[in-house]
Every structure is written in C-alpha cells, then in structure tokens.
Design a protein around this motif. Structure first.
Motif, short mmCIF file in Angstrom:
data_model
loop_
_atom_site.label_atom_id
_atom_site.label_comp_id
_atom_site.label_asym_id
_atom_site.label_seq_id
_atom_site.Cartn_x
_atom_site.Cartn_y
_atom_site.Cartn_z
N UNK A 45 5.09 61.92 38.91
CA UNK A 45 4.61 61.61 40.26
C UNK A 45 5.35 60.42 40.87
N UNK A 46 5.69 59.42 40.05
CA UNK A 46 6.36 58.24 40.59
C UNK A 46 6.04 57.02 39.77
N UNK A 47 6.51 55.87 40.27
CA UNK A 47 6.32 54.63 39.52
C UNK A 47 6.15 53.44 40.45
N UNK A 48 5.57 52.38 39.88
CA UNK A 48 5.46 51.10 40.55
C UNK A 48 6.11 50.08 39.63
N UNK A 49 7.15 49.40 40.13
CA UNK A 49 7.74 48.30 39.37
C UNK A 49 7.03 47.04 39.83
N UNK A 50 6.03 46.66 39.05
CA UNK A 50 5.16 45.53 39.39
C UNK A 50 5.64 44.30 38.63
N UNK A 51 6.77 43.77 39.05
CA UNK A 51 7.36 42.62 38.37
C UNK A 51 6.58 41.35 38.68
N UNK A 52 6.15 41.20 39.91
CA UNK A 52 5.41 40.01 40.33
C UNK A 52 3.92 40.19 40.04
N UNK A 53 3.27 39.08 39.68
CA UNK A 53 1.85 39.10 39.34
C UNK A 53 1.00 39.60 40.51
N UNK A 54 1.33 39.19 41.73
CA UNK A 54 0.52 39.63 42.87
C UNK A 54 0.63 41.13 43.11
N UNK A 55 1.74 41.74 42.74
CA UNK A 55 1.89 43.19 42.86
C UNK A 55 0.97 43.88 41.84
N UNK A 56 0.90 43.32 40.65
CA UNK A 56 -0.02 43.87 39.64
C UNK A 56 -1.45 43.84 40.18
N UNK A 57 -1.80 42.75 40.82
CA UNK A 57 -3.15 42.58 41.37
C UNK A 57 -3.37 43.46 42.61
N UNK A 58 -2.50 43.35 43.59
CA UNK A 58 -2.73 43.97 44.90
C UNK A 58 -2.45 45.47 44.94
N UNK A 59 -1.47 45.93 44.21
CA UNK A 59 -1.11 47.35 44.24
C UNK A 59 -1.79 48.12 43.11
N UNK A 60 -1.78 47.55 41.91
CA UNK A 60 -2.31 48.26 40.75
C UNK A 60 -3.77 47.94 40.45
N UNK A 61 -4.33 46.94 41.13
CA UNK A 61 -5.73 46.62 40.94
C UNK A 61 -6.07 45.86 39.68
N UNK A 62 -5.09 45.17 39.09
CA UNK A 62 -5.38 44.35 37.90
C UNK A 62 -6.27 43.19 38.32
N UNK A 63 -7.28 42.93 37.54
CA UNK A 63 -8.28 41.90 37.83
C UNK A 63 -7.64 40.52 38.01
N UNK A 64 -7.92 39.87 39.15
CA UNK A 64 -7.31 38.57 39.46
C UNK A 64 -7.77 37.48 38.50
N UNK A 65 -9.01 37.54 38.05
CA UNK A 65 -9.50 36.53 37.10
C UNK A 65 -8.76 36.68 35.77
N UNK A 66 -8.59 37.90 35.32
CA UNK A 66 -7.84 38.16 34.09
C UNK A 66 -6.42 37.60 34.19
#
Length: 181
Positions: A45-66
C-alpha cells in the motif's frame, strides 16, 4: 535479501492481504526492498518515513507522552508505529523500524539498538490493533550494516507471522476435513 521480500509478497498475495511500512532508521530501505520485488503493487500500500519524532506522533499516532518519556528508540514506539501505519494506509499488515544506526547514541540508547515491529490481523486478537509483535535487536557494524540488518530483520519477523498463520490455517482445514469423514 530480495528473497525475503518476494516470499512476504507471495504469502500476502495468497492471503489477499496488504502491507504498509513505517520506517525511521531505515529511511525508506524497507519500502525499497519490497518494491524491488516483482508484483509488489498487488499487496504493498505504501510507506511513511517517519524520521522526525513529530512525524511519528502527528502522522502515525505514536503517544506523545511515550515519546517524551522514552524517546523514539523504544519497543512501544515501534509497536505504535506499526499500528499507526496500518491504520493510515488502510493495510492488513503494518511493519516498522526504529533504532540507532550511528555514529552516535540517541535517546540514551547505544548504536545498534533497534526495534522492529509487526501489527496485523492476528488470530484471536479481536481488535484493529492486532496485538502486534516486537523484536529487540542489538546489532553490530557500521551505519549501513545496521540499517540493512534492520531491513532483513523486520521482513523476517513479518514472514514468520505470515508463515505461522498460514501453517495454522492449513492445519485447521486439514483437521476439519479429516474430522468430517
């Protein structure tokens, strides 16, 4: 290594399922490996290169507290990245990589610390997040070697899950057929 990607795509094709990838330290190498295999467009389907921490949080939904407490190099972050990319891309399976390729330590983690994760429609999970699998790796080598071994490791982890489920399904079918006679 392309044989790993080819086998992953073969099993996805047999199952009629799709794959999405979230990458940090590998920077697109997993997606490149998958798309180098013939027929990738049927399942990838595709990919997200989430190199920056904010991309992990904002695009992939990784918990900001974590992320604030543990940093981006963490097994739970890898797991949440796999869940997030699966949701964002509308895929049956999500895989992810996060870690430290070097040359310096990051988030208090030494070079060679890598976490790879798989999230998918695991048997008995009953939820959209699947209850994924995470592998913790301690890799040696230079930056390029660590990144390539991370690619191999995440594809191997996915292949293990796909092959394990395939074997389980075949056994269940055999039992039904044998038990019905």
């Amino acid at each position: 290594m392309n044989s790993l990607a080819t086998e992953v795509l073969r099993l996805l094709g047999v199952r009629g399922e799709t794959l999405a990838v979230a990458e940090s330290l590998t920077g697109g190498l997993v997606a490149a490996e998958i798309t180098a295999a013939p027929g990738a467009s049927k399942s990838f389907r595709g990919s997200v290169t989430a190199y920056a921490t904010d991309v992990k949080r904002d695009i992939l939904g990784v918990d900001s507290t974590l992320l604030a407490e543990r940093g981006a190099v963490d097994p739970q972050v890898a797991a949440q990245m796999a869940v997030g990319v699966r949701k964002v891309m509308g895929a049956d399976w999500g895989i992810s990589t996060t870690g430290v390729a070097g040359p310096e330590a990051q988030d208090g983690q030494p070079v060679g610390t890598v976490f790879v994760a798989v999230d998918g429609p695991f048997a008995g999970s009953g939820s959209s997040s699947g209850g994924g699998k995470v592998a913790s790796l301690r890799l040696n080598g230079d930056r390029a070697e660590i990144r390539m071994e991370s690619v191999r490791s995440v594809l191997a982890l996915l292949l293990k899950e796909l092959a394990g489920e395939q074997t389980g399904n075949e056994r269940a079918q055999d039992t039904e057929e044998n038990g019905g006679t």
